[in-house]
Motif scaffolding. Structure first.
Motif, mmCIF file in Angstrom:
data_model
loop_
_atom_site.group_PDB
_atom_site.id
_atom_site.type_symbol
_atom_site.label_atom_id
_atom_site.label_comp_id
_atom_site.label_asym_id
_atom_site.label_seq_id
_atom_site.Cartn_x
_atom_site.Cartn_y
_atom_site.Cartn_z
ATOM 1 N N ARG A 1 0.851 -1.187 0.000
ATOM 2 C CA ARG A 1 0.000 0.000 0.000
ATOM 3 C C ARG A 1 0.887 1.238 0.000
ATOM 4 O O ARG A 1 1.948 1.255 0.628
ATOM 5 N N THR A 2 0.433 2.276 -0.677
ATOM 6 C CA THR A 2 1.214 3.518 -0.701
ATOM 7 C C THR A 2 1.128 4.250 0.623
ATOM 8 O O THR A 2 2.026 5.020 0.975
ATOM 9 N N SER A 3 0.065 3.996 1.404
ATOM 10 C CA SER A 3 -0.064 4.638 2.710
ATOM 11 C C SER A 3 -0.863 3.744 3.648
ATOM 12 O O SER A 3 -2.028 3.426 3.380
ATOM 13 N N TYR B 1 1.997 0.022 13.102
ATOM 14 C CA TYR B 1 2.604 1.126 12.357
ATOM 15 C C TYR B 1 2.554 2.392 13.215
ATOM 16 O O TYR B 1 1.466 2.838 13.598
ATOM 17 N N ARG C 1 3.311 5.459 12.417
ATOM 18 C CA ARG C 1 2.885 6.637 11.665
ATOM 19 C C ARG C 1 2.448 6.189 10.284
ATOM 20 O O ARG C 1 2.730 5.059 9.869
ATOM 21 N N ALA C 2 1.740 7.064 9.573
ATOM 22 C CA ALA C 2 1.319 6.727 8.212
ATOM 23 C C ALA C 2 2.545 6.559 7.328
ATOM 24 O O ALA C 2 3.440 7.405 7.319
ATOM 25 N N SER C 3 2.586 5.462 6.583
ATOM 26 C CA SER C 3 3.739 5.177 5.732
ATOM 27 C C SER C 3 3.363 4.090 4.742
ATOM 28 O O SER C 3 2.382 3.371 4.941
ATOM 29 N N PRO C 4 4.136 3.936 3.675
ATOM 30 C CA PRO C 4 3.914 2.796 2.781
ATOM 31 C C PRO C 4 4.158 1.498 3.554
ATOM 32 O O PRO C 4 4.919 1.482 4.528
#
Length: 217
Positions: free
Chosen positions: A156-158, A174, A176-179
Motif C-alpha cells: 500500500r502507498t499509505s 505502524y 505513523r502513516a507510511s507505505p
C-alpha cells in the motif's frame, strides 16, 4: 567490509562498527535474542548500549573503558539465555479494534475464521525482538508458533498510523502513516512513538506486549 575482530574461542562473528561499537552477526533471530539476554544478565564493563537487528546485535561501548580488541574476547564468554514462557515481567497492553482490511483474507489464507484469528493474536504474549523501518516500529515475536504469513503481493502507498499488522513471523503496529506491505488485521489508538516519553518508543527490544480485543473489552 571490515575484517572480523581477532578473538579466542569458538567462532563468533564480531566486526568493528566505527570507533564506538562492534557488530555481532548470528544465523537466526532466536540466537540474537538469547545472546542479548545473556549479555544483559551478565553485563560487560564498558558496554553502553545494545541495538538488536533480525540477525545482528550492535554493541556500543565507551572507548575510554574498552575497545574492540578487549571487548571481543569478553563477548565470546557470554552465555546465551533462552527465554521461556515462564519468564515474568511487566506487560504492556494494547487495545485493538480488529477490523483490518486484510483480516478476512488472512483468516482464509490460514484456514480459520476471523474470530479464531483474533483469538490467536490476543491469546499470546508478544515480545519486541528489534526495532526498525520507522521510529517506533517494533518487530514483535509471539509466544506460540507463528503463522509465517507472506506480505501482500503489492504494498500500500499509505498505511494509517496505528494499523496492527502481520507478516512472516512478526506482528507490528505502524507508528505513523507510511507505505507498507504487511497484512492489516486491526487498529489501535496507542502511540508507538512519542517524543513526550523516555524512551520515545513504546516497545524497545525486550518489551512484552499483550494485544486486547477492544470490542470484547
Amino acid at each position: 567490509m571490515s575484517a572480523p575482530v581477532e578473538h579466542a574461542g569458538p567462532a563468533l562473528d564480531v566486526r568493528r562498527a566505527g570507533t564506538r561499537a562492534v557488530l555481532v552477526t548470528f544465523g537466526t533471530l532466536a540466537e540474537v535474542t538469547a545472546f542479548r539476554a545473556g549479555l544483559e544478565a551478565e553485563p560487560v564493563p564498558g558496554v553502553t548500549e545494545l541495538v538488536s537487528g533480525a540477525r545482528t546485535l550492535l554493541v556500543r561501548f565507551d572507548p575510554e573503558r574498552t575497545d574492540p580488541t578487549r571487548l571481543a574476547p569478553r563477548l565470546q564468554t557470554v552465555e546465551p539465555v533462552v527465554p521461556t514462557r515462564a519468564d515474568v515481567g511487566e506487560v504492556t497492553t494494547i487495545p485493538v479494534t480488529y477490523d483490518g482490511e486484510d483480516l478476512d483474507t488472512v483468516a482464509a489464507l490460514v484456514g480459520t475464521t476471523a474470530a479464531q484469528l483474533v483469538a490467536w493474536h490476543t491469546g499470546q504474549t508478544w515480545t519486541s525482538a528489534f526495532c526498525g523501518f520507522a521510529p517506533g516500529f517494533s518487530y514483535l515475536t509471539g509466544s506460540v508458533p507463528s503463522l509465517d504469513l507472506p506480505r501482500r503481493t503489492s504494498a500500500r502507498t499509505s498505511v494509517p498510523a496505528g494499523s496492527v499488522a502481520l507478516a512472516g513471523e512478526f506482528s507490528a503496529v505502524y507508528p505513523r502513516a507510511s507505505p507498507g506491505g504487511w497484512q492489516l488485521i486491526g487498529r489501535t489508538d496507542v502511540a508507538m512513538w512519542s517524543l513526550d516519553r523516555d524512551p520515545p518508543a513504546l516497545a524497545p527490544a525486550g518489551t512484552r506486549i499483550r494485544f486486547v480485543d477492544a470490542g470484547r473489552a
